[in-house]
Design an enzyme around this catalytic site. Sequence first.
Site, PDB file in Angstrom:
ATOM      1  N   ARG A 100       3.092  -7.374   7.262  1.00  0.00           N
ATOM      2  CA  ARG A 100       2.003  -6.488   6.864  1.00  0.00           C
ATOM      3  C   ARG A 100       1.118  -7.195   5.845  1.00  0.00           C
ATOM      4  O   ARG A 100       1.613  -7.878   4.949  1.00  0.00           O
ATOM      5  CB  ARG A 100       2.584  -5.204   6.258  1.00  0.00           C
ATOM      6  CG  ARG A 100       3.568  -4.544   7.194  1.00  0.00           C
ATOM      7  CD  ARG A 100       4.220  -3.320   6.604  1.00  0.00           C
ATOM      8  NE  ARG A 100       4.908  -3.477   5.353  1.00  0.00           N
ATOM      9  CZ  ARG A 100       6.119  -4.012   5.209  1.00  0.00           C
ATOM     10  NH1 ARG A 100       6.767  -4.500   6.259  1.00  0.00           N
ATOM     11  NH2 ARG A 100       6.696  -4.079   4.032  1.00  0.00           N
ATOM     12  N   HIS A 161      -1.394   1.505  10.204  1.00  0.00           N
ATOM     13  CA  HIS A 161      -0.662   1.061  11.388  1.00  0.00           C
ATOM     14  C   HIS A 161       0.836   1.010  11.112  1.00  0.00           C
ATOM     15  O   HIS A 161       1.649   1.368  11.967  1.00  0.00           O
ATOM     16  CB  HIS A 161      -1.176  -0.307  11.850  1.00  0.00           C
ATOM     17  CG  HIS A 161      -1.122  -1.385  10.815  1.00  0.00           C
ATOM     18  ND1 HIS A 161      -1.576  -1.219   9.527  1.00  0.00           N
ATOM     19  CD2 HIS A 161      -0.659  -2.675  10.884  1.00  0.00           C
ATOM     20  CE1 HIS A 161      -1.406  -2.349   8.843  1.00  0.00           C
ATOM     21  NE2 HIS A 161      -0.852  -3.235   9.649  1.00  0.00           N
ATOM     22  N   TYR A 162       1.206   0.615   9.897  1.00  0.00           N
ATOM     23  CA  TYR A 162       2.618   0.531   9.516  1.00  0.00           C
ATOM     24  C   TYR A 162       3.211   1.921   9.271  1.00  0.00           C
ATOM     25  O   TYR A 162       4.256   2.276   9.824  1.00  0.00           O
ATOM     26  CB  TYR A 162       2.761  -0.328   8.263  1.00  0.00           C
ATOM     27  CG  TYR A 162       4.162  -0.407   7.721  1.00  0.00           C
ATOM     28  CD1 TYR A 162       5.131  -1.165   8.367  1.00  0.00           C
ATOM     29  CD2 TYR A 162       4.516   0.269   6.562  1.00  0.00           C
ATOM     30  CE1 TYR A 162       6.427  -1.241   7.865  1.00  0.00           C
ATOM     31  CE2 TYR A 162       5.802   0.202   6.045  1.00  0.00           C
ATOM     32  CZ  TYR A 162       6.750  -0.560   6.706  1.00  0.00           C
ATOM     33  OH  TYR A 162       8.039  -0.621   6.210  1.00  0.00           O
ATOM     34  N   SER A 163       2.542   2.715   8.450  1.00  0.00           N
ATOM     35  CA  SER A 163       3.064   4.042   8.103  1.00  0.00           C
ATOM     36  C   SER A 163       3.199   4.941   9.328  1.00  0.00           C
ATOM     37  O   SER A 163       4.199   5.654   9.470  1.00  0.00           O
ATOM     38  CB  SER A 163       2.161   4.707   7.059  1.00  0.00           C
ATOM     39  OG  SER A 163       2.163   3.975   5.862  1.00  0.00           O
TER      40      SER A 163
END
Length: 219
Positions: A100, A161-163
């Site tokens: 990330r 995008h990660y969460s």
Amino acid sequence: MSLFSTPFDPARDTALVTGAGNGIGRAIAQALVGEGVRTVFADISAERVSAAIGASKRPELAVPWVGDLAELDACDALLATADAALGGITHFVHSASPPRREADHALAVDRRIWQQMHAVNLDAGFHLARELAKRLIAAKRPGSFLFLTSLHAGTPRNLPHYSTAKAAMAMLVKELAKTFGRHDIRVNALVPGAIAAGGVRRGSRAGAAHSARASRRGQ
């Protein structure tokens, strides 16, 4: 002395760990072979896989696999390797996740990075778990699956995008647990906080210095 209160049965238990070249995935894969469990070490980096296996207590029990789980064909290739090398998997750990960057906030993240994050975390996790579960159910064998989610599955991280990928994975764990549990396959989530594993890349000298300081502090 065993690391666990109930030792694994080397004659029955086998494992597949994604993201086994780094961080928590590496530690879990190394702990499994240390307990006598034949384990597939899967990662996108051949160098990391080699280093992780080489640093294990029982490297002879490790099976290396290198590929990009953002590609469905790679997921199928991983399953084929696991079947050929170990004859089936009883324990599955999904730790793989793309790095990330702080720069990939909501106004900057591009479609390719968004899709890659969801493909590795969610799509690969679902595909691998479902196919492994089908094999266990057909063989009438118990199993256990572990997904690494994140505290940011429920708290904004400024990395959408990660969460969102981790939030979807948290619900996937519940869905799979409900379906697979009746077949004696446990499905759980591990929800870690920040660790010094290189998951976040700032892409600058300042970021590298911050990561080095955090590592020394044990964050």
